[in-house]
Design an enzyme around this catalytic site. Structure first.
Site, PDB file in Angstrom:
ATOM      1  CG  ASP A  34       8.389  -2.586 -10.360  1.00 47.04           C
ATOM      2  OD1 ASP A  34       7.949  -4.012 -10.197  1.00 47.04           O
ATOM      3  OD2 ASP A  34       9.278  -2.187  -9.794  1.00 47.04           O
ATOM      4  CG  ASP A  57       5.821   5.215  -5.323  1.00 50.01           C
ATOM      5  OD1 ASP A  57       5.313   4.398  -4.766  1.00 50.01           O
ATOM      6  OD2 ASP A  57       6.456   6.171  -4.730  1.00 50.01           O
ATOM      7  CB  VAL A  58       1.505   1.184  -5.065  1.00 45.40           C
ATOM      8  CG1 VAL A  58       1.316   0.293  -6.377  1.00 45.40           C
ATOM      9  CG2 VAL A  58       2.460   0.606  -4.057  1.00 45.40           C
ATOM     10  CE1 TYR A 146       4.402  -8.847   3.299  1.00 43.81           C
ATOM     11  CE2 TYR A 146       3.685 -10.507   4.531  1.00 43.81           C
ATOM     12  CZ  TYR A 146       4.053  -9.849   3.368  1.00 43.81           C
ATOM     13  OH  TYR A 146       4.105 -10.561   2.014  1.00 43.81           O
ATOM     14  CE  LYS A 150       1.150  -8.620   1.310  1.00 45.76           C
ATOM     15  NZ  LYS A 150       1.164  -8.446   0.118  1.00 45.76           N
ATOM     16  CB  THR A 181      10.713 -13.594  -5.018  1.00 47.61           C
ATOM     17  OG1 THR A 181      10.228 -13.133  -3.670  1.00 47.61           O
ATOM     18  CG2 THR A 181       9.270 -14.297  -5.434  1.00 47.61           C
TER      19      THR A 181
HETATM   20  N1  LIG Z   1       7.915 -14.102  -1.873  1.00 51.35           N
HETATM   21  C1  LIG Z   1       7.183 -14.405  -0.940  1.00 51.35           C
HETATM   22  O1  LIG Z   1       7.552 -15.240  -0.076  1.00 51.35           O
HETATM   23  C2  LIG Z   1       5.810 -13.779  -0.599  1.00 51.35           C
HETATM   24  C3  LIG Z   1       4.982 -14.492   0.145  1.00 51.35           C
HETATM   25  C4  LIG Z   1       3.664 -14.068   0.488  1.00 51.35           C
HETATM   26  C5  LIG Z   1       3.396 -12.899  -0.392  1.00 51.35           C
HETATM   27  N2  LIG Z   1       4.231 -12.330  -1.037  1.00 51.35           N
HETATM   28  C6  LIG Z   1       3.701 -10.860  -1.678  1.00 51.35           C
HETATM   29  O2  LIG Z   1       3.977 -11.289  -3.081  1.00 51.35           O
HETATM   30  C7  LIG Z   1       3.875  -9.689  -3.640  1.00 51.35           C
HETATM   31  C8  LIG Z   1       5.082  -9.769  -4.619  1.00 51.35           C
HETATM   32  O3  LIG Z   1       6.322 -10.042  -3.911  1.00 51.35           O
HETATM   33  P1  LIG Z   1       7.683 -10.953  -4.355  1.00 51.35           P
HETATM   34  O4  LIG Z   1       7.863 -11.723  -3.672  1.00 51.35           O
HETATM   35  O5  LIG Z   1       7.309 -11.193  -5.967  1.00 51.35           O
HETATM   36  O6  LIG Z   1       8.641  -9.501  -4.420  1.00 51.35           O
HETATM   37  P2  LIG Z   1       9.664  -8.960  -5.525  1.00 51.35           P
HETATM   38  O7  LIG Z   1      10.608  -8.098  -4.679  1.00 51.35           O
HETATM   39  O8  LIG Z   1      10.334  -9.936  -6.207  1.00 51.35           O
HETATM   40  O9  LIG Z   1       8.798  -8.103  -6.378  1.00 51.35           O
HETATM   41  C9  LIG Z   1       7.957  -6.924  -5.765  1.00 51.35           C
HETATM   42  C10 LIG Z   1       7.930  -5.853  -6.956  1.00 51.35           C
HETATM   43  O10 LIG Z   1       7.218  -4.866  -6.361  1.00 51.35           O
HETATM   44  C11 LIG Z   1       7.810  -3.806  -6.910  1.00 51.35           C
HETATM   45  N3  LIG Z   1       7.518  -2.548  -5.942  1.00 51.35           N
HETATM   46  C12 LIG Z   1       8.131  -2.391  -4.462  1.00 51.35           C
HETATM   47  N4  LIG Z   1       7.365  -1.413  -4.065  1.00 51.35           N
HETATM   48  C13 LIG Z   1       6.867  -0.405  -4.917  1.00 51.35           C
HETATM   49  C14 LIG Z   1       5.840   0.613  -5.300  1.00 51.35           C
HETATM   50  N5  LIG Z   1       5.926   1.420  -4.185  1.00 51.35           N
HETATM   51  N6  LIG Z   1       5.095   0.853  -6.117  1.00 51.35           N
HETATM   52  C15 LIG Z   1       5.322  -0.146  -7.386  1.00 51.35           C
HETATM   53  N7  LIG Z   1       5.997  -1.086  -7.205  1.00 51.35           N
HETATM   54  C16 LIG Z   1       6.488  -1.749  -6.195  1.00 51.35           C
HETATM   55  C17 LIG Z   1       9.324  -3.820  -6.638  1.00 51.35           C
HETATM   56  O11 LIG Z   1      10.082  -3.055  -7.452  1.00 51.35           O
HETATM   57  C18 LIG Z   1       9.334  -5.356  -7.428  1.00 51.35           C
HETATM   58  O12 LIG Z   1       9.559  -5.386  -8.860  1.00 51.35           O
HETATM   59  C19 LIG Z   1       4.009  -8.813  -2.553  1.00 51.35           C
HETATM   60  O13 LIG Z   1       2.868  -8.224  -2.202  1.00 51.35           O
HETATM   61  C20 LIG Z   1       4.415  -9.729  -1.324  1.00 51.35           C
HETATM   62  O14 LIG Z   1       4.147  -9.130  -0.222  1.00 51.35           O
HETATM   63  C21 LIG Z   1       5.354 -12.634  -1.361  1.00 51.35           C
END
Ligand SMILES: NC(=O)c1ccc[n+]([C@@H]2O[C@H](COP(=O)([O-])OP(=O)(O)OC[C@H]3O[C@@H](n4cnc5c(N)ncnc54)[C@H](O)[C@@H]3O)[C@@H](O)[C@H]2O)c1
Length: 256
Positions: A34, A57-58, A146, A150, A181
């Site tokens: 992360d 960091d991605v 976004y 996606k 989240t």
């Molecule tokens: N929560 C939602 O409603 C939702 C809906 C659809 C899709 N998503 C997708 O699910 C995935 C996870 O999201 P989440 O809701 O668990 O969010 P979150 O913010 O709880 O977790 C995301 C994690 O990614 C890490 N991160 C951010 N940028 C980064 C980087 N450059 N390199 C490495 N790590 C990085 C953050 O530190 C965090 O720990 C994401 O791809 C998001 O787009 C979420």
């Protein structure tokens, strides 16, 4: 038997963290990678011996490569889950290039780098899941970057599934709807937005991180041995209706 290793990129929070717990529960050694290295360390420590942590960091290929090296050192890599994500909100005439690029860099290019290094590091027969989104197939106002990122992830997964099938490596997207989240905490502050989302969700509730983690556990298990190149909808049926009008709700808030 040697313990299989799963690398969860973006695994320190939300959906990635729930996935880390699900994969550890089935017996994998989980490597949490992360951007937030401290959180990754803490979350891995909570999982005990079945987990370890690495900073990643991605948006930085060297950093992604280092995370894969750390995972490879933990044992045979069988599962990779790409979870990192972020989004900016704004109407197309108002898009700032920096916000657009940051979203594409993390969500799309970041997923590409994870899949690229997964393709190099995974054992034959392994599995990749990229966390995509309902917005990969359903447009939402104010969410051009976004949605575009996606949708790109969904196509990237299909190309990767084609290329890696000869090695028995399966590649799928998991596409959540609204999940509770930290990522979406800001959206919950916009009056009426969550209500409109839920009105358009046939099963009538927001998702929990475990709803997505359970699907990822399935997709990366032998029970999904004949599934590749799919975008797996986990959204309470929200793809059957329409996305809420984010732009309209945000404008109404700004106008007081
Ligand atoms: N929560 C939602 O409603 C939702 C809906 C659809 C899709 N998503 C997708 O699910 C995935 C996870 O999201 P989440 O809701 O668990 O969010 P979150 O913010 O709880 O977790 C995301 C994690 O990614 C890490 N991160 C951010 N940028 C980064 C980087 N450059 N390199 C490495 N790590 C990085 C953050 O530190 C965090 O720990 C994401 O791809 C998001 O787009 C979420």
């Amino acid at each position: 038997m040697t313990q299989p290793v799963a690398l969860i990129v973006g695994g320190a929070s939300g959906i990635g963290l729930a996935t880390a717990h699900a994969l550890a529960a089935r017996g994998d050694h989980v490597v949490i990678a992360d951007l937030n290295a401290e959180a990754a360390q803490q979350r891995a420590a909570e999982l005990g011996d079945s987990a370890s942590a690495v900073a990643a960091d991605v948006t930085d290929e060297d950093s992604v490569a280092a995370a894969f090296a750390a995972a490879g050192a933990a044992g045979p890599l069988s599962t990779v889950v790409s979870c990192a994500g972020m989004s900016v909100i704004g109407a197309i005439p108002d898009i700032e290039l920096a916000g657009w690029q940051a979203t594409i860099d993390v969500c799309l290019t970041g997923t590409m780098l994870v899949i690229k290094h997964a393709a190099r590091a995974l054992q034959d027969g392994g599995s990749i899941v990229a966390i995509s989104s309902l917005n990969g197939r359903q447009p939402g106002t104010a969410m051009a970057a976004y949605c575009s990122a996606k949708a790109g992830v969904n196509m990237l997964v299909q190309v990767a599934a084609l290329e890696l099938a000869a090695r028995g490596i399966r590649v799928n997207a998991a596409s959540p709807g609204l999940v509770d989240t930290p990522l979406v905490a800001g959206l919950a502050m916009v009056p009426g937005l969550t209500d409109e989302y839920l009105e358009n969700t046939p099963l009538g509730r927001a998702g929990l991180p475990d709803d997505i983690a359970d699907a990822v556990e399935f997709l990366t298990s032998p029970r999904a041995a004949w599934i590749t190149g799919s975008a797996f909808d986990i959204n309470g049926g929200a793809h059957l209706k329409r996305y809420p009008d984010v732009l309209g709700k945000v404008q109404a808030l700004a106008e007081g």
